[in-house]
Write an enzyme that holds these catalytic residues in place. Structure first.
Site, PDB file in Angstrom:
ATOM      1  N   SER A   1       0.811  -1.228   0.000  1.00 24.47           N
ATOM      2  CA  SER A   1       0.000   0.000   0.000  1.00 24.47           C
ATOM      3  C   SER A   1       0.843   1.276   0.000  1.00 24.47           C
ATOM      4  CB  SER A   1      -0.938   0.019   1.214  1.00 24.47           C
ATOM      5  OG  SER A   1      -1.735  -1.133   1.225  1.00 24.47           O
ATOM      6  N   ALA A   2       2.157   1.131   0.165  1.00 24.60           N
ATOM      7  CA  ALA A   2       3.098   2.255   0.012  1.00 24.60           C
ATOM      8  C   ALA A   2       2.945   3.332   1.093  1.00 24.60           C
ATOM      9  CB  ALA A   2       2.965   2.879  -1.376  1.00 24.60           C
TER      10      ALA A   2
ATOM     11  N   CYS B   1       3.095   2.374 -25.982  1.00 21.10           N
ATOM     12  CA  CYS B   1       4.545   2.568 -25.780  1.00 21.10           C
ATOM     13  C   CYS B   1       5.346   1.279 -25.735  1.00 21.10           C
ATOM     14  CB  CYS B   1       4.819   3.410 -24.535  1.00 21.10           C
ATOM     15  SG  CYS B   1       4.250   2.658 -23.010  1.00 21.10           S
TER      16      CYS B   1
ATOM     17  N   VAL C   1      20.661 -17.459  -3.795  1.00 24.52           N
ATOM     18  CA  VAL C   1      21.572 -18.161  -2.887  1.00 24.52           C
ATOM     19  C   VAL C   1      21.040 -19.579  -2.666  1.00 24.52           C
ATOM     20  CG1 VAL C   1      22.508 -18.190  -0.550  1.00 24.52           C
ATOM     21  CG2 VAL C   1      22.284 -16.008  -1.793  1.00 24.52           C
TER      22      VAL C   1
ATOM     23  N   CYS D   1       5.761   7.417 -23.875  1.00 26.61           N
ATOM     24  CA  CYS D   1       4.546   6.969 -23.169  1.00 26.61           C
ATOM     25  C   CYS D   1       3.589   8.159 -23.085  1.00 26.61           C
ATOM     26  CB  CYS D   1       4.901   6.453 -21.781  1.00 26.61           C
ATOM     27  SG  CYS D   1       3.458   6.123 -20.760  1.00 26.61           S
TER      28      CYS D   1
ATOM     29  N   HIS E   1       3.451   4.215   7.644  1.00 24.42           N
ATOM     30  CA  HIS E   1       2.444   4.299   8.710  1.00 24.42           C
ATOM     31  C   HIS E   1       2.938   5.154   9.871  1.00 24.42           C
ATOM     32  CE1 HIS E   1      -0.155   1.279   6.959  1.00 24.42           C
ATOM     33  NE2 HIS E   1       0.876   0.488   6.777  1.00 24.42           N
TER      34      HIS E   1
HETATM   35  C1  LIG Z   1      -0.494  -6.339   0.497  1.00 21.87           C
HETATM   36  C2  LIG Z   1       0.585  -5.699   1.304  1.00 21.87           C
HETATM   37  C3  LIG Z   1       0.427  -4.387   1.790  1.00 21.87           C
HETATM   38  C4  LIG Z   1       1.425  -3.805   2.542  1.00 21.87           C
HETATM   39  N1  LIG Z   1       1.329  -2.477   2.888  1.00 21.87           N
HETATM   40  C5  LIG Z   1       2.323  -1.894   3.597  1.00 21.87           C
HETATM   41  C6  LIG Z   1       2.280  -0.515   3.899  1.00 21.87           C
HETATM   42  O1  LIG Z   1       1.418   0.229   3.426  1.00 21.87           O
HETATM   43  N2  LIG Z   1       3.241   0.001   4.717  1.00 21.87           N
HETATM   44  C7  LIG Z   1       4.234  -0.787   5.245  1.00 21.87           C
HETATM   45  O2  LIG Z   1       5.029  -0.277   6.026  1.00 21.87           O
HETATM   46  N3  LIG Z   1       4.343  -2.085   4.899  1.00 21.87           N
HETATM   47  C8  LIG Z   1       3.435  -2.651   4.079  1.00 21.87           C
HETATM   48  N4  LIG Z   1       3.536  -3.951   3.700  1.00 21.87           N
HETATM   49  C9  LIG Z   1       4.701  -4.709   4.129  1.00 21.87           C
HETATM   50  C10 LIG Z   1       5.928  -4.420   3.253  1.00 21.87           C
HETATM   51  O3  LIG Z   1       5.605  -4.488   1.884  1.00 21.87           O
HETATM   52  C11 LIG Z   1       6.995  -5.443   3.585  1.00 21.87           C
HETATM   53  O4  LIG Z   1       7.210  -5.424   4.964  1.00 21.87           O
HETATM   54  C12 LIG Z   1       8.325  -5.164   2.910  1.00 21.87           C
HETATM   55  O5  LIG Z   1       8.167  -4.951   1.534  1.00 21.87           O
HETATM   56  C13 LIG Z   1       9.249  -6.341   3.155  1.00 21.87           C
HETATM   57  O6  LIG Z   1      10.460  -6.062   2.517  1.00 21.87           O
HETATM   58  P1  LIG Z   1      11.595  -7.145   2.499  1.00 21.87           P
HETATM   59  O7  LIG Z   1      12.778  -6.485   1.916  1.00 21.87           O
HETATM   60  O8  LIG Z   1      11.724  -7.771   3.844  1.00 21.87           O
HETATM   61  O9  LIG Z   1      11.036  -8.325   1.574  1.00 21.87           O
HETATM   62  P2  LIG Z   1      10.903  -8.439  -0.016  1.00 21.87           P
HETATM   63  O10 LIG Z   1      10.519  -7.173  -0.643  1.00 21.87           O
HETATM   64  O11 LIG Z   1      10.035  -9.619  -0.274  1.00 21.87           O
HETATM   65  O12 LIG Z   1      12.388  -8.735  -0.486  1.00 21.87           O
HETATM   66  C14 LIG Z   1      13.024  -9.971  -0.261  1.00 21.87           C
HETATM   67  C15 LIG Z   1      13.942 -10.220  -1.440  1.00 21.87           C
HETATM   68  O13 LIG Z   1      14.722 -11.394  -1.178  1.00 21.87           O
HETATM   69  C16 LIG Z   1      14.899 -12.073  -2.399  1.00 21.87           C
HETATM   70  N5  LIG Z   1      15.257 -13.470  -2.125  1.00 21.87           N
HETATM   71  C17 LIG Z   1      14.450 -14.450  -1.643  1.00 21.87           C
HETATM   72  N6  LIG Z   1      15.150 -15.599  -1.577  1.00 21.87           N
HETATM   73  C18 LIG Z   1      16.403 -15.340  -2.025  1.00 21.87           C
HETATM   74  C19 LIG Z   1      17.576 -16.136  -2.215  1.00 21.87           C
HETATM   75  N7  LIG Z   1      17.585 -17.461  -1.943  1.00 21.87           N
HETATM   76  N8  LIG Z   1      18.701 -15.557  -2.720  1.00 21.87           N
HETATM   77  C20 LIG Z   1      18.708 -14.216  -3.030  1.00 21.87           C
HETATM   78  N9  LIG Z   1      17.610 -13.437  -2.882  1.00 21.87           N
HETATM   79  C21 LIG Z   1      16.480 -13.979  -2.368  1.00 21.87           C
HETATM   80  C22 LIG Z   1      13.558 -11.917  -3.099  1.00 21.87           C
HETATM   81  O14 LIG Z   1      13.673 -12.121  -4.500  1.00 21.87           O
HETATM   82  C23 LIG Z   1      13.172 -10.478  -2.731  1.00 21.87           C
HETATM   83  O15 LIG Z   1      13.573  -9.553  -3.712  1.00 21.87           O
HETATM   84  C24 LIG Z   1       2.575  -4.547   2.891  1.00 21.87           C
HETATM   85  C25 LIG Z   1       2.744  -5.851   2.387  1.00 21.87           C
HETATM   86  C26 LIG Z   1       1.780  -6.397   1.570  1.00 21.87           C
HETATM   87  C27 LIG Z   1       2.035  -7.728   0.967  1.00 21.87           C
END
Ligand SMILES: Cc1cc2nc3c(=O)[nH]c(=O)nc-3n(C[C@H](O)[C@H](O)[C@H](O)COP(=O)(O)OP(=O)(O)OC[C@H]3O[C@@H](n4cnc5c(N)ncnc54)[C@H](O)[C@@H]3O)c2cc1C
Length: 484
Positions: free
Chosen positions: A52-53, A444, A178, A402, A56
């Protein structure tokens, strides 16, 4: 050169979502030599690309938890970082709204917010709310206003953080899933197939892959649960229906289905909360119907015929709180797990906490002459005089590729030469928004394919939309523009 010496780093960060991007940036700022390893073909392809971007305010988290601590701290850090990176951030505030039976629920959120140190919370009456949001439903009796909530573009933020880290010496390895971790004489060997990188420290930021990374390293077992959230995005004509995120009262399942503007001027509706056994991002008619029904109960006059896109993201949970800790089982192995919402809001604070912890574990900070990354040209931000001067120097800034998002050939060329070259059409889309407008790329996409083919010196058939999804299978008619 010896393979190990060439690929030797202080820290390997696994996963380039918003958390890994912030961690890589924070450690690079402290002078560490960092390698960020990402399984995908680009930065931010996990939960970071579909959420949701919202940065909070932090009233929703249970006091005393990691979520509460990191959310409130992270919220305070974002504006300064956005300014440094040249990233858009909008200080909208947010509202949780309720009918006449919901006052106690709002008061509970208010109390939690105060305990968490959230500034400026107010409970508003129906009339006060209507002045802020004229399209609120007549059933809404009360609302909790949180002025510190903000909006960003999460994937743009992650890309900018990674680009800035690269400009300052970090290395990003894409398509590096990995699959093996060994340790010899205190040095980790982190492998993806035949490729290996070496470091004294690992930080696991792998989102949905974090349990597997812990297993490969021999660290603590992690149990993960997945909850899918579907969204509808409406055309920019609808972007002003509300001025800030409008939430219903939260339930045990989460923050509920909300309505909010985006930093690009669209209107976003969602997310649903559907528990799933495996990570997948399909969109269902049931999910879309639920979004329509629940958002209509809060906001009057939503025009669902203006929908231009449906998509889904997956929350990755491990218990009720974030896990952010140094392993007790594997020395110098740090892991994050269950970084669901508010992970985006919390990410900068999580990164600083990890950087501090690694210092305590022996990673010595060094003074760095920090270089700012040059933001890409955004012709929409230029005055007419500035734009004309730019076009006089390079006519490509006067040629629209675009139409919906008004993006020029010159801007796209810059991105194709950037520190992280987008390998797919979707990669260009995430950086600049071509194909994200009303026509969703009908006009585009062929132009983008041609530009990428020229820039990367590959045949048009090799340009993909994402992953292995081809865009061109064969010419449709003799003399077609794609025949080489
Ligand atoms: C529907 C929804 C709504 C949300 N709304 C909000 C909001 O409004 N505000 C807020 O604060 N949070 C929100 N969140 C939560 C937020 O999106 C997440 O907490 C955040 O994006 C998590 O980031 P991350 O880097 O931990 O995980 P990710 O973005 O999932 O990144 C993990 C990365 O690790 C990589 N990876 C996995 N396995 C391996 C491997 N073996 N080797 C190398 N790379 C690997 C993946 O490819 C990925 O790119 C929301 C989440 C969802 C799903």
């Amino acid at each position: 050169m010896d393979k190990q010496i060439k690929n030797q780093y202080d820290v390997v960060v696994i996963g380039a979502g918003i958390v890994g991007s912030f961690v890589c940036n924070a450690l690079t700022q402290r002078g560490a030599k960092v390698c960020l390893c990402e399984a995908g073909e680009d930065v931010s392809l996990g939960a970071t690309k579909a959420n949701s971007a919202i940065i909070h305010a932090g009233y929703d988290c249970v006091p005393g938890t990691n979520k509460a601590k990191f959310n409130v701290l992270g919220n305070k850090m974002y504006e300064k970082i956005a300014k440094r990176l040249g990233e858009k951030i909008i200080k909208t505030g947010s509202l949780v709204v309720a009918d006449k039976d919901g006052l106690d629920g709002l008061k509970e959120l208010y109390r939690r917010g105060e305990a968490n140190g959230v500034a400026g919370l107010e409970i508003l009456s129906h009339n006060e709310l209507k002045r802020l949001e004229p399209n609120l439903s007549d059933e809404i009796a009360y609302g909790l206003y949180a002025p510190t909530a903000k909006l960003i573009s999460p994937y743009n933020f992650a890309i900018s953080l990674c680009e800035e880290s690269i400009v300052n010496g970090a290395e990003l390895k894409l398509n590096f899933k990995v699959d093996k971790i060994c340790k010899n004489s205190g040095i980790f060997e982190v492998k993806s197939g035949e490729n290996a990188v070496f470091a004294k420290y690992i930080v696991n930021c792998a989102g949905s892959g974090c349990a597997e990374i812990n297993r490969l390293a021999g660290a603590e077992k992690i149990d993960l649960k997945f909850t899918k959230g579907e969204y509808i995005i409406l055309d920019k004509t609808e972007g002003a229906v509300v001025s800030r995120p409008i939430f219903p009262l939260p339930t045990k399942k989460g923050k509920g289905i909300l309505v909010l503007p985006t930093v690009s001027g669209n209107l976003l509706l969602g997310p649903t909360a559907q528990d799933i056994s495996e990570y997948e991002t399909s969109v269902s008619t049931a999910g879309i119907s639920e979004i329509k029904q629940k958002t209509s109960a809060m906001i009057k006059g939503l025009n669902f015929r203006k929908a231009i896109k449906f998509y889904a993201g997956v929350r990755v949970k491990s218990g009720d709180d974030f896990i952010v800790k140094l392993s007790d089982k594997v020395e110098n192995f740090f892991y994050t797990a269950g970084i669901a919402s508010p992970g985006l809001a919390s990410a900068p604070a999580i990164a600083e906490y990890i950087a501090d912890s690694l210092e305590r574990a022996g990673l010595k900070p060094k003074t760095v002459n920090w270089k700012l990354r040059k933001p890409y040209t955004n012709t929409k931000k230029l005055s007419l005089g500035e734009l004309n001067a730019l076009i006089a120097k390079n006519g490509k800034y006067g040629k629209i590729v675009c139409r919906c998002e008004e993006i020029t050939e010159g801007e796209i060329e810059e991105v194709l030469k950037g520190p992280i070259k987008p390998l797919t059409v979707e990669g260009v889309k995430r950086r600049l928004r071509p194909t994200m407008g009303r026509c969703q790329g009908s006009f585009c996409t062929p132009l983008l394919i041609e530009m990428m083919s020229r820039a990367y010196k590959v045949p048009v058939e090799e340009i993909r939309f994402r992953g292995e999804t081809p865009l061109i299978v064969s010419p449709v008619k003799e003399g077609g523009i794609y025949e080489g």
